[in-house]
Structures are given as C-alpha cells and as structure tokens.
Write an enzyme that holds these catalytic residues in place. Structure first.
Site, PDB file in Angstrom:
ATOM      1  N   HIS A   1      -5.989  95.379   1.240  1.00 30.89           N
ATOM      2  CA  HIS A   1      -7.381  95.229   1.728  1.00 30.89           C
ATOM      3  C   HIS A   1      -7.876  93.643   1.606  1.00 30.89           C
ATOM      4  O   HIS A   1      -8.322  93.289   2.659  1.00 30.89           O
ATOM      5  CB  HIS A   1      -8.256  95.910   0.467  1.00 30.89           C
ATOM      6  N   GLU A   2      -7.456  92.828   0.794  1.00 28.68           N
ATOM      7  CA  GLU A   2      -8.022  91.738   0.716  1.00 28.68           C
ATOM      8  C   GLU A   2      -7.160  90.736   1.674  1.00 28.68           C
ATOM      9  O   GLU A   2      -7.567  89.777   2.485  1.00 28.68           O
ATOM     10  CB  GLU A   2      -7.836  90.978  -0.637  1.00 28.68           C
TER      11      GLU A   2
ATOM     12  N   HIS B   1      -8.990  90.982   4.823  1.00 23.55           N
ATOM     13  CA  HIS B   1     -10.070  89.863   4.928  1.00 23.55           C
ATOM     14  C   HIS B   1      -9.248  88.298   5.109  1.00 23.55           C
ATOM     15  O   HIS B   1      -9.863  87.657   5.932  1.00 23.55           O
ATOM     16  CB  HIS B   1     -10.648  89.822   3.525  1.00 23.55           C
TER      17      HIS B   1
HETATM   18 ZN    ZN Z   1     -13.566  94.305   1.373  1.00 20.14          ZN
END
Ligand code: ZN
Length: 510
Positions: free
Chosen positions: A272-273, A276
């Site tokens: 997830h990170e 980003h």
């Molecule tokens: Zn997020």
C-alpha cells in the site's frame, strides 16, 4: 501554443512556491523523524521546531506577495490559459491561496480549540462507551466545520458538504459521489450476503505462522524494489501507523509495521505505502516545478488509487503470488513450502463483515466508508441531529453489513476523524478503490499479457502506464478529468464490483 519566454511574474511565482515547497519538505522531514527515530526526550523541542515551521509556511501561503503574483499571472492573458501547463498551475495556485486565506482568523482559532477539546472528549467517550458525553463537543466542531464550508463557498445548486470535500478531492460534489456510491452500496451488500450464504470460506490458519520481523522487512524491501520503488531515492522504515511522505526530489520515505504472526498484514501495508511511494517518485519534482501544483499529487482519492492498486489489484492476485510465493519461501526458510499457490491466493481474498473499518477486508471496507459518507453529509446538512447519530449508525450498519452493533465504541465512536472536523475525507478512501478498479480494467486491456508479466515478477509495463497516465501530470487535470483521460469514461461503480466478483468469489468456491 507554448509560451516561448515566460514572463517575470510567472518565474517569480514559481521561485516563491519552490521555496515554500522546500520549507514544507523540511517540515515533512522533521515529522518523519518524529515518527521513526526521534528519542522520546526530544518531543518538546520537536514540537517547537514543527510549530515554527508551520507558522512560517502559513505566513507565506497567505502572504500578499503571493496573492499579488497570482493576480498578475491571472491578468496576463497569454499565460492564463488553462489548456497550458502554466495556466493549470496558476489555476491550482489560486485554489490553494483561496483555501488558505478565505477563513477568518477567529474561525481558525475557534476551530483549533474545539478540535482539541473534542479529541479529548472523544478519547474519553470511546474508552467508556459513552456517546452522550461527546455530543456537545462534536456539535461544536461540526457547527464550526459547517461555518468553514460556508466561508469557502460552493457553486449554486450545491451544498456545504461540497465545499468541505474540495479540500481533499477538488472539483467533486456530494451528488457526484452519491451517484457512484449508491449503486456500489446496494450491489456490495448483496455480494457479501451471497458469499456468506453460499460460499465456502477459504483456509487461512497458515497465514499466522510465525515469521521473524527482520525477515519480513527484507522480503518487503525485495518485493517493493521489484515493483519499481527506487531505493536510491527512498527508504522503508517501521512505525505504528504506516505512512508515506514524498519530501522532495530524490527522497521518498515509506513506513510499515510488522507482527511476527501476521505476515499478510505487513505485505498489505508495505505494498500500500509503496503505491503511494511510486506515485511520489513519479511526480515531476526534479526540475523547477517542485513546490508547485504541477509537481504535486492531484487529490487524496487519486493518491489512494495508487496505493490500493498495488495493495489489492496486484498484491492479492494469483500472478503476483506466482512470483512472490517462492521469493517469500526463500526469505522465510520455506515457511509456506507446504501451501500450494491456489490455497495461498484464496487465503488473501477473504470477506468477513466486521465492526471496525481499519480491520475490514477489501469487499466490506467500502460499505464502512459509504455509511460514514451518508451520515456526515446528513449531519452537515442539518438533517441528522448529533444525538441521533448512534441510532442512525446502527440501523445503517445492520442494513449495509447485516450485523447488530454491540456498542458505540465499536460503532459511531471508532474513528477520530469527526472530532478533528474531517468531513468529506472518508469518501476519498472509496473513491481511491473505484479509481483503481477502473484504471485496472483499462490497464488489462492496454497490456493484454500483464498477468504473464507479473507472474515472472515484471512490473515495468504497469508502472510505465501509471507514470504516463497518472503520475507525470501532477495537478494539471482534476481527478475526474484524469480518470476520463486515462480510462475513456467517467468514474463508475461497475469495475470495482467486477473486480471483487472475479477475485473473491473463486476464493469461496463460487
Ligand atoms: Zn493510503
């Protein structure tokens, strides 16, 4: 027509924003350090550093010098053409300037005070399962938040809520969100009820085998490097609440968390990170534009679409695990050697309605978000009295997720957001999932052999597509325009439903 020589008012404006961007990157660096390596005894001095920086940045963002430069650029008809990068940059700088300057100082101060009181009241109310003790403080924060929305203003035919969303998801209205959320909500409720009634839940016990944290960390670094995260221009560290911060050119910091007996949780949060992080690394920060909207993320929803795509579309798929499961076994001394690929993939695609949003799975998560969207919109519009929030929450929860909420601590008191006056923020989580699913369908059409590529650990074509269609544009286009340009369609609910059906139903042998 590109402008051959940029006028001084524009280059001055860019230089000013670039310096503000540098200050903001210093501020991000000290907060990152606070979350990762700062010794506890440094907290007091760190608070002073952070607040001094915040003050300087706020002064610059609201200064008349900045306002004048923007106004000069707007008056320059050669420059002020939204179809050019410069015109888009000026439009977005105006938006930021207005957001920073439209609120009266008294309102900002009152809101800050009410927020800090409400947070204390919220902590107490949640710990004691005592919603009535929170009513007054929450009412104050929401009244001031409504006032804030009125100060920002919204187009005719809109509602205060639109002005509040604008801070997180520019150019999106409550009506537009509702138009996508309502069909999604109805179909998701049917989908999860069908799974519960007719499916066979996958085996998951082996996911909780003990894996040393250092080995999980090495594995996380290995897979994110393979996905395309540039470790010469970034890091991965450990925090209680994972986040990603793109400081500036060549420096993007990701954090994650590890539990010895919950290896999938670390994989999910690291990927997830990383989503980003890849977005931050793909923004055009390298040149003169750093600190300006053209080198910044377009919205929270688009940022979240990047994280969710790598976490869910890639990270829960069979092709990814075809490559990654042997890599995991190498790192973990064969901990999953006895688990075949199909069994493993099923185990990371479970669906089980539960009370807490942050612990919920990919399918039920959006129902948690949509419930909050409907309730906060009604509270801001004045259609739902704060005292009636628990009953409204519980009855929606029953109808969306089929569960009876046992107490308010596991119901309307679970999130800190409303005590901060964060209204219009929740929907960006589900917008992110919707954008991700819609982009994913286009990506699969554009790169027909993407599954074969991922199955051997090749993510280059996928990352190149994201770089070209999303990352490089910064805030040049709105989220809705970006989605339309990239996928040829406005945002729809169908792709996410199709994705979940393809993914989760087979995991339940349906
Ligand atoms: Zn997020």
């Amino acid at each position: 027509m590109p402008i051959a020589i940029l006028p001084k008012h524009y280059t001055d404006l860019i230089a000013f924003k670039r310096e503000s961007g540098t200050l903001s990157s210093i501020s991000a660096l000290v907060s990152w350090d606070q979350e990762t390596y700062m010794p506890t005894a440094g907290a007091k001095a760190r608070a002073e550093q952070s607040s001094l920086l915040a003050g300087i940045i706020h002064e610059r963002n609201t200064s008349s010098k900045l306002g004048d430069l923007i106004a000069q650029c707007e008056a320059d008809t050669d420059l002020n053409d939204e179809s050019t990068p410069e015109g888009a940059n000026i439009r977005e700088m105006r938006r930021d300037y207005d957001l920073a300057t439209k609120l009266p100082t008294d309102l900002v101060k009152n809101l800050a005070r009410a927020q800090s009181q409400a947070q204390e009241a919220w902590k107490h109310a949640r710990a004691n399962n005592d919603f009535p003790s929170f009513i007054n403080d929450l009412t104050k924060v929401l009244d001031l938040t409504r006032e804030k929305g009125e100060c920002y203003g919204y187009p005719e035919g809109g509602e205060v809520y639109d002005a509040l969303i604008n801070e997180y998801e520019p150019d999106t209205t409550a009506k537009e969100i509702e138009a996508v959320f309502t069909p999604l909500r109805d179909r998701l409720s049917v989908f999860i009820a069908d799974l519960a009634a007719n499916g066979t839940p996958p085996k998951v016990d082996f996911l909780h085998r003990s894996i040393p944290v250092e080995k999980q960390h090495a594995f996380g670094q290995a897979i994110t490097a393979q996905l395309g995260f540039d470790y010469n221009a970034g890091r991965l560290d450990t925090t209680t609440h994972p986040f990603c911060s793109g400081f500036g050119p060549g420096d993007t910091r990701m954090t994650t968390r590890y539990e010895p007996t919950n290896f999938p949780d670390a994989v999910g949060s690291t990927m997830h990170e990383c989503g980003h992080g890849l977005y931050e690394q793909g923004l055009p920060k390298g040149g003169e534009l750093f600190g300006t909207p053209l080198a910044s993320a377009v919205s929270l929803g688009i940022h979240e679409s990047q994280s969710r795509m790598w976490e869910n579309m890639v990270g829960r798929g069979r092709p990814f695990w075809n490559w990654a499961l042997p890599v995991a076994n190498e790192h973990f001394d064969g901990a999953f050697d006895d688990i075949d690929l199909d069994t493993f993939v099923k185990s990371v695609n479970t669906c089980a309605p539960s009370f807490i949003r942050v612990e919920s799975d990919e399918s039920t998560y959006n129902l948690h978000v949509m419930l909050r969207f409907e309730l906060e919109r009604a509270m801001i519009a004045g259609d739902l009295a704060i005292k009636d929030l628990p009953d409204a929450w519980n009855s929606k929860f029953k109808s969306f997720l089929g569960l009876d909420v046992p107490d308010d601590a596991r119901g309307c008191l679970q999130d800190v957001h409303w005590s901060f006056g964060l209204v219009g923020y929740f929907p960006t989580y589900t917008l992110g999932n919707l954008y991700a699913a819609q982009m994913w369908e286009t990506i699969n059409e554009t790169i027909p052999d993407i599954d074969e590529q991922m199955a051997v650990g090749d993510f280059n074509a996928l990352l190149a597509w994201l770089r070209e269609n999303i990352h490089q544009h910064g805030r040049r286009y709105s989220a809705a325009q970006l989605c339309h340009r990239a996928t040829g369609k406005p945002l729809e609910a169908d792709p996410l439903i199709r994705h979940l059906e393809r993914r989760v139903k087979p995991a339940y042998n349906m």
